[in-house]
Write a protein that holds these residues in place. Structure first.
Motif, PDB file in Angstrom:
ATOM      1  N   GLY A  73     -17.061  -0.701  -4.533  1.00 41.04           N
ATOM      2  CA  GLY A  73     -16.804  -2.105  -4.239  1.00 41.04           C
ATOM      3  C   GLY A  73     -15.456  -2.382  -3.613  1.00 41.04           C
ATOM      4  O   GLY A  73     -15.229  -3.475  -3.095  1.00 41.04           O
ATOM      5  N   ASP A  74     -14.526  -1.413  -3.659  1.00 37.45           N
ATOM      6  CA  ASP A  74     -13.196  -1.633  -3.090  1.00 37.45           C
ATOM      7  C   ASP A  74     -13.282  -1.807  -1.576  1.00 37.45           C
ATOM      8  O   ASP A  74     -13.959  -1.050  -0.893  1.00 37.45           O
ATOM      9  N   PRO A  75     -12.556  -2.808  -1.025  1.00 37.62           N
ATOM     10  CA  PRO A  75     -12.476  -2.928   0.429  1.00 37.62           C
ATOM     11  C   PRO A  75     -11.509  -1.873   0.962  1.00 37.62           C
ATOM     12  O   PRO A  75     -10.403  -1.714   0.442  1.00 37.62           O
ATOM     13  N   VAL A  76     -11.935  -1.119   1.965  1.00 41.45           N
ATOM     14  CA  VAL A  76     -11.119  -0.030   2.497  1.00 41.45           C
ATOM     15  C   VAL A  76     -11.098  -0.060   4.023  1.00 41.45           C
ATOM     16  O   VAL A  76     -11.974  -0.649   4.656  1.00 41.45           O
ATOM     17  N   THR A  77     -10.078   0.563   4.570  1.00 40.22           N
ATOM     18  CA  THR A  77     -10.032   0.837   6.000  1.00 40.22           C
ATOM     19  C   THR A  77      -9.992   2.346   6.155  1.00 40.22           C
ATOM     20  O   THR A  77      -9.339   3.047   5.376  1.00 40.22           O
ATOM     21  N   PRO A 106      -6.588   0.960   1.050  1.00 39.22           N
ATOM     22  CA  PRO A 106      -7.173  -0.306   0.612  1.00 39.22           C
ATOM     23  C   PRO A 106      -6.958  -1.365   1.687  1.00 39.22           C
ATOM     24  O   PRO A 106      -5.946  -1.357   2.389  1.00 39.22           O
ATOM     25  N   ASP A 107      -7.913  -2.268   1.841  1.00 39.15           N
ATOM     26  CA  ASP A 107      -7.797  -3.349   2.814  1.00 39.15           C
ATOM     27  C   ASP A 107      -7.027  -4.482   2.147  1.00 39.15           C
ATOM     28  O   ASP A 107      -7.552  -5.157   1.250  1.00 39.15           O
ATOM     29  N   LEU A 108      -5.799  -4.703   2.561  1.00 38.38           N
ATOM     30  CA  LEU A 108      -4.912  -5.648   1.899  1.00 38.38           C
ATOM     31  C   LEU A 108      -5.192  -7.100   2.269  1.00 38.38           C
ATOM     32  O   LEU A 108      -4.500  -7.998   1.792  1.00 38.38           O
TER      33      LEU A 108
END
Length: 170
Positions: A73-77, A106-108
């Protein structure tokens, strides 16, 4: 040798990263990232398009750090190379694609994080739990921001604790 194309994606992890250590001792993490395109309808409302799922491979320290830091579920780049491979299975010729990651983070846009620099330790053995250090409390120095909003300059923190007086002690 397959074709490799530079690529950068932003999406969400579909599952926790799977970490394994190969026979050569190189850590390998497999990640699956879903990327949704936002589409604006004729009435001006926005909705998610069909997700595109990407298989991502990370190696060595990037693999270990990804497995210990990221969760489903973590947003990532992800930035790396898109790799195409062909193979035969059950007499049929098949194709597969994956992203071999150079960087993952992580997508900040969707949250904050505290960066913790890792030491240059050797790759963990297969029987070592690389997530064990997550239960230990983070040092106060690591929780301080790395950017001063008032002066718009980096916050300088000595690497081995505060310096005594005006002398540099490292």
């Amino acid at each position: 040798m397959g074709t490799k194309i530079p690529i950068s994606i932003a999406g969400n992890l579909v599952a926790d990263p799977e970490l394994s250590v190969g026979e050569s001792g190189v850590a390998h993490a497999k990640l699956r990232v879903a990327v949704n395109q936002r589409i604006q309808g004729a009435d001006g409302s926005w909705h998610d398009g069909e997700p595109v799922f990407h298989n991502v491979s990370a190696f060595r320290a990037l693999a270990e750090n990804s497995a210990s830091s990221l969760r489903k579920g973590d947003p990532v780049t992800v930035a790396g190379e898109l790799e195409f491979r062909s193979y035969e299975k059950d007499g049929e010729r098949r194709e597969a694609r994956r992203i071999v990651a150079d960087t993952i983070g992580p997508d900040l846009r969707f949250g904050t994080t505290v960066y913790q620099r890792m030491s240059h330790a050797p790759v963990a053995a297969p029987d070592v739990d690389v997530r064990a250090h997550l239960d230990t409390p983070v040092a106060a120095e690591a929780a301080t921001p790395g950017y001063n909003v008032a002066s718009k300059s980096p916050v300088v923190v000595p690497p081995f604790g505060p310096a005594a007086g005006t002398e540099m002690s490292y």
